[in-house]
Write a protein that holds these residues in place. Structure first.
Motif, PDB file in Angstrom:
ATOM      1  N   GLY A 187       0.800  -1.211   0.000  1.00  0.00           N
ATOM      2  CA  GLY A 187       0.000   0.000   0.000  1.00  0.00           C
ATOM      3  C   GLY A 187       0.835   1.264   0.000  1.00  0.00           C
ATOM      4  O   GLY A 187       0.326   2.343  -0.294  1.00  0.00           O
ATOM      5  N   TRP A 188       2.122   1.143   0.318  1.00  0.00           N
ATOM      6  CA  TRP A 188       3.017   2.315   0.330  1.00  0.00           C
ATOM      7  C   TRP A 188       3.151   2.875  -1.077  1.00  0.00           C
ATOM      8  O   TRP A 188       3.529   2.166  -2.002  1.00  0.00           O
ATOM      9  CB  TRP A 188       4.384   1.904   0.862  1.00  0.00           C
ATOM     10  CG  TRP A 188       5.354   3.046   0.965  1.00  0.00           C
ATOM     11  CD1 TRP A 188       5.346   4.053   1.896  1.00  0.00           C
ATOM     12  CD2 TRP A 188       6.471   3.291   0.112  1.00  0.00           C
ATOM     13  NE1 TRP A 188       6.392   4.905   1.672  1.00  0.00           N
ATOM     14  CE2 TRP A 188       7.106   4.471   0.583  1.00  0.00           C
ATOM     15  CE3 TRP A 188       7.003   2.651  -1.000  1.00  0.00           C
ATOM     16  CZ2 TRP A 188       8.239   5.007  -0.020  1.00  0.00           C
ATOM     17  CZ3 TRP A 188       8.130   3.175  -1.612  1.00  0.00           C
ATOM     18  CH2 TRP A 188       8.739   4.340  -1.115  1.00  0.00           C
ATOM     19  N   ALA A 189       2.818   4.165  -1.247  1.00  0.00           N
ATOM     20  CA  ALA A 189       2.806   4.749  -2.590  1.00  0.00           C
ATOM     21  C   ALA A 189       3.484   6.107  -2.674  1.00  0.00           C
ATOM     22  O   ALA A 189       3.743   6.581  -3.776  1.00  0.00           O
ATOM     23  CB  ALA A 189       1.376   4.875  -3.099  1.00  0.00           C
ATOM     24  N   ASP A 190       3.762   6.750  -1.545  1.00  0.00           N
ATOM     25  CA  ASP A 190       4.436   8.050  -1.614  1.00  0.00           C
ATOM     26  C   ASP A 190       5.309   8.243  -0.392  1.00  0.00           C
ATOM     27  O   ASP A 190       5.185   7.548   0.621  1.00  0.00           O
ATOM     28  CB  ASP A 190       3.422   9.197  -1.757  1.00  0.00           C
ATOM     29  CG  ASP A 190       2.500   9.319  -0.549  1.00  0.00           C
ATOM     30  OD1 ASP A 190       2.992   9.655   0.547  1.00  0.00           O
ATOM     31  OD2 ASP A 190       1.286   9.086  -0.702  1.00  0.00           O
ATOM     32  N   ASP A 191       6.202   9.209  -0.497  1.00  0.00           N
ATOM     33  CA  ASP A 191       7.211   9.420   0.540  1.00  0.00           C
ATOM     34  C   ASP A 191       6.635   9.994   1.833  1.00  0.00           C
ATOM     35  O   ASP A 191       7.341  10.071   2.845  1.00  0.00           O
ATOM     36  CB  ASP A 191       8.316  10.335   0.011  1.00  0.00           C
ATOM     37  CG  ASP A 191       9.183   9.652  -1.037  1.00  0.00           C
ATOM     38  OD1 ASP A 191       9.585   8.507  -0.795  1.00  0.00           O
ATOM     39  OD2 ASP A 191       9.430  10.248  -2.094  1.00  0.00           O
ATOM     40  N   GLU A 192       5.379  10.426   1.807  1.00  0.00           N
ATOM     41  CA  GLU A 192       4.746  10.933   3.024  1.00  0.00           C
ATOM     42  C   GLU A 192       4.349   9.798   3.960  1.00  0.00           C
ATOM     43  O   GLU A 192       4.160  10.014   5.151  1.00  0.00           O
ATOM     44  CB  GLU A 192       3.508  11.764   2.657  1.00  0.00           C
ATOM     45  CG  GLU A 192       3.798  12.991   1.808  1.00  0.00           C
ATOM     46  CD  GLU A 192       4.740  13.960   2.497  1.00  0.00           C
ATOM     47  OE1 GLU A 192       4.571  14.184   3.711  1.00  0.00           O
ATOM     48  OE2 GLU A 192       5.644  14.488   1.819  1.00  0.00           O
ATOM     49  N   GLN A 193       4.219   8.593   3.408  1.00  0.00           N
ATOM     50  CA  GLN A 193       3.864   7.435   4.220  1.00  0.00           C
ATOM     51  C   GLN A 193       5.113   6.789   4.806  1.00  0.00           C
ATOM     52  O   GLN A 193       6.207   6.892   4.249  1.00  0.00           O
ATOM     53  CB  GLN A 193       3.131   6.395   3.366  1.00  0.00           C
ATOM     54  CG  GLN A 193       1.818   6.854   2.765  1.00  0.00           C
ATOM     55  CD  GLN A 193       1.249   5.798   1.835  1.00  0.00           C
ATOM     56  OE1 GLN A 193       1.642   5.699   0.670  1.00  0.00           O
ATOM     57  NE2 GLN A 193       0.328   5.003   2.349  1.00  0.00           N
ATOM     58  N   GLU A 194       4.928   6.138   5.935  1.00  0.00           N
ATOM     59  CA  GLU A 194       6.040   5.386   6.520  1.00  0.00           C
ATOM     60  C   GLU A 194       6.345   4.173   5.660  1.00  0.00           C
ATOM     61  O   GLU A 194       5.458   3.426   5.270  1.00  0.00           O
ATOM     62  CB  GLU A 194       5.691   4.948   7.943  1.00  0.00           C
ATOM     63  CG  GLU A 194       6.817   4.206   8.640  1.00  0.00           C
ATOM     64  CD  GLU A 194       6.462   3.795  10.054  1.00  0.00           C
ATOM     65  OE1 GLU A 194       7.291   3.118  10.704  1.00  0.00           O
ATOM     66  OE2 GLU A 194       5.355   4.144  10.503  1.00  0.00           O
ATOM     67  N   MET A 195       7.621   3.987   5.364  1.00  0.00           N
ATOM     68  CA  MET A 195       8.032   2.877   4.516  1.00  0.00           C
ATOM     69  C   MET A 195       7.938   1.555   5.283  1.00  0.00           C
ATOM     70  O   MET A 195       8.277   1.489   6.455  1.00  0.00           O
ATOM     71  CB  MET A 195       9.468   3.112   4.036  1.00  0.00           C
ATOM     72  CG  MET A 195       9.900   2.236   2.886  1.00  0.00           C
ATOM     73  SD  MET A 195      11.578   2.631   2.298  1.00  0.00           S
ATOM     74  CE  MET A 195      11.325   4.302   1.659  1.00  0.00           C
ATOM     75  N   PRO A 196       7.450   0.497   4.647  1.00  0.00           N
ATOM     76  CA  PRO A 196       7.375  -0.801   5.326  1.00  0.00           C
ATOM     77  C   PRO A 196       8.759  -1.319   5.729  1.00  0.00           C
ATOM     78  O   PRO A 196       9.774  -0.923   5.156  1.00  0.00           O
ATOM     79  CB  PRO A 196       6.740  -1.717   4.273  1.00  0.00           C
ATOM     80  CG  PRO A 196       6.037  -0.806   3.328  1.00  0.00           C
ATOM     81  CD  PRO A 196       6.862   0.450   3.289  1.00  0.00           C
ATOM     82  N   ASP A 237      -0.894  -5.826   7.252  1.00  0.00           N
ATOM     83  CA  ASP A 237      -1.646  -4.620   6.917  1.00  0.00           C
ATOM     84  C   ASP A 237      -1.008  -3.817   5.791  1.00  0.00           C
ATOM     85  O   ASP A 237      -1.695  -3.035   5.127  1.00  0.00           O
ATOM     86  CB  ASP A 237      -1.770  -3.724   8.157  1.00  0.00           C
ATOM     87  CG  ASP A 237      -2.660  -4.329   9.225  1.00  0.00           C
ATOM     88  OD1 ASP A 237      -3.462  -5.224   8.884  1.00  0.00           O
ATOM     89  OD2 ASP A 237      -2.555  -3.906  10.394  1.00  0.00           O
ATOM     90  N   GLU A 238       0.281  -3.978   5.564  1.00  0.00           N
ATOM     91  CA  GLU A 238       0.976  -3.179   4.549  1.00  0.00           C
ATOM     92  C   GLU A 238       0.730  -3.687   3.136  1.00  0.00           C
ATOM     93  O   GLU A 238       1.110  -3.025   2.165  1.00  0.00           O
ATOM     94  CB  GLU A 238       2.479  -3.155   4.832  1.00  0.00           C
ATOM     95  CG  GLU A 238       3.241  -4.431   4.553  1.00  0.00           C
ATOM     96  CD  GLU A 238       3.263  -5.418   5.716  1.00  0.00           C
ATOM     97  OE1 GLU A 238       4.157  -6.277   5.760  1.00  0.00           O
ATOM     98  OE2 GLU A 238       2.350  -5.314   6.573  1.00  0.00           O
ATOM     99  N   ILE A 239       0.073  -4.845   2.988  1.00  0.00           N
ATOM    100  CA  ILE A 239      -0.104  -5.470   1.676  1.00  0.00           C
ATOM    101  C   ILE A 239      -1.574  -5.400   1.268  1.00  0.00           C
ATOM    102  O   ILE A 239      -2.461  -5.769   2.038  1.00  0.00           O
ATOM    103  CB  ILE A 239       0.391  -6.923   1.708  1.00  0.00           C
ATOM    104  CG1 ILE A 239       1.911  -6.935   1.921  1.00  0.00           C
ATOM    105  CG2 ILE A 239       0.019  -7.672   0.430  1.00  0.00           C
ATOM    106  CD1 ILE A 239       2.483  -8.284   2.234  1.00  0.00           C
ATOM    107  N   ASP A 240      -1.824  -4.936   0.030  1.00  0.00           N
ATOM    108  CA  ASP A 240      -3.188  -4.765  -0.463  1.00  0.00           C
ATOM    109  C   ASP A 240      -3.603  -5.839  -1.464  1.00  0.00           C
ATOM    110  O   ASP A 240      -4.798  -5.999  -1.732  1.00  0.00           O
ATOM    111  CB  ASP A 240      -3.347  -3.395  -1.138  1.00  0.00           C
ATOM    112  CG  ASP A 240      -3.279  -2.251  -0.142  1.00  0.00           C
ATOM    113  OD1 ASP A 240      -3.548  -2.486   1.054  1.00  0.00           O
ATOM    114  OD2 ASP A 240      -2.952  -1.117  -0.555  1.00  0.00           O
TER     115      ASP A 240
END
Length: 301
Positions: A187-196, A237-240
């Protein structure tokens, strides 16, 4: 008039081995890295002008330089460093895709007092990663291939459609074996999110896949596949999205009656392991509310 369609270029299969030394204890990362770049590349196709072309030899050099400068924390993190560099450092490059295979090595423990620098190549799965960046958003897909698993019982196949061409007998107790290929999208898609935490995530996804395979009483390989994918979606949770491809590695009871021998599953049986043809079961399991984006053909990822 012909016009240019989608295109890309890069350097494929750069083999890089990074050794990290922690005193007498060494650590290995063994990768096969492929770089694909796209962007303002019309003129090189139409007229042969290389004005916007970063040489593929340069991309190769960058892979090795980054292995030294940044180290290789994980395949995914290394791919993020490379993709960001190519897109942000070259005005003509609008999109970078980094594909990585990782080969695992297991430490050979030496006698006390000897250095811990000997390894044996693991014969299990190959780890995979694909990192794509277009200057605005990220897509990270991790995966594995060549993970061979087998259940020697707790598997059936019966109650299926039969027609005049059906010869397969129903099985109430069979071997279920497969060679797992899987890809999962973060689900991580941009640098504003915490990286897995890439390393931990890979280890836990692999654990969920194996545990679901072992714990599912299988009435069909499709059911087993879904349980494996659902375990990953429920547990991480990090995987969609996860897409699995499971060839059915058939094991057939050998006819031993000509030799006066009974060959039955209840008292330990002998099987013929057939390599082809094989059934091929494939499906995607998604987090509710998300759309499938991993290609149906995993070889194109």
């Amino acid at each position: 008039m012909p016009i240019l369609g989608p295109n890309q270029y890069g350097k494929a299969e750069n083999r890089v081995v990074k050794v990290t030394r922690d005193g007498t204890t060494h650590h290995i990362k063994d990768l096969n890295v492929s770089v694909s770049l796209s962007g303002a590349m019309d003129e090189v196709h139409y007229s042969g002008s290389n004005a916007n072309v970063l040489p593929t030899d340069t991309t190769k050099n960058t892979v090795y330089a980054f292995a030294k400068e940044h180290g290789i924390e994980s395949a995914e993190q290394f791919g993020v460093h490379l993709a960001r560099h190519f897109v942000t450092s070259q005005e003509s490059i609008h999109r970078a895709r980094i594909r990585i295979e990782e080969y695992a090595w297991e430490r050979i423990e030496a006698p006390a007092g000897r250095g811990r620098h000997s390894f044996v190549r693991q014969g299990r799965e190959t780890r995979l990663a694909q990192i794509t960046y277009d200057g605005e958003g990220w897509e990270v897909v991790s995966g594995l291939k060549d993970l061979v698993v087998m259940n020697t019982t707790d598997s059936e196949f019966r109650g299926y459609v039969k027609d005049k061409y059906t010869t397969l007998p129903e099985a109430h107790d069979r071997i279920l074996a497969t060679e797992v290929s899987g890809r999962w999208r973060f689900g991580w898609a941009d640098d504003e999110q915490e990286m897995p935490a890439w390393e931990e995530s890979y280890a836990q996804v692999t654990r969920h896949l194996l545990e679901a395979f072992a714990e599912t009483y299988s009435l069909s390989l499709q059911q087993t596949l879904y349980q494996m994918g659902a375990r990953v979606i429920d547990g991480r949770d990090e995987i969609d999205e996860i897409r699995l491809s499971l060839p059915n590695k058939h094991h057939f009871l050998v006819d031993l009656e000509p030799f006066g021998l009974k060959n039955a599953t209840e008292d330990g049986a002998v099987y013929f392991a057939a390599d082809r043809p094989y059934g091929l079961i494939e499906a995607t399991v998604l987090r509710d509310g998300h759309e499938a984006r991993i290609p149906v053909d995993l070889t194109n990822l």
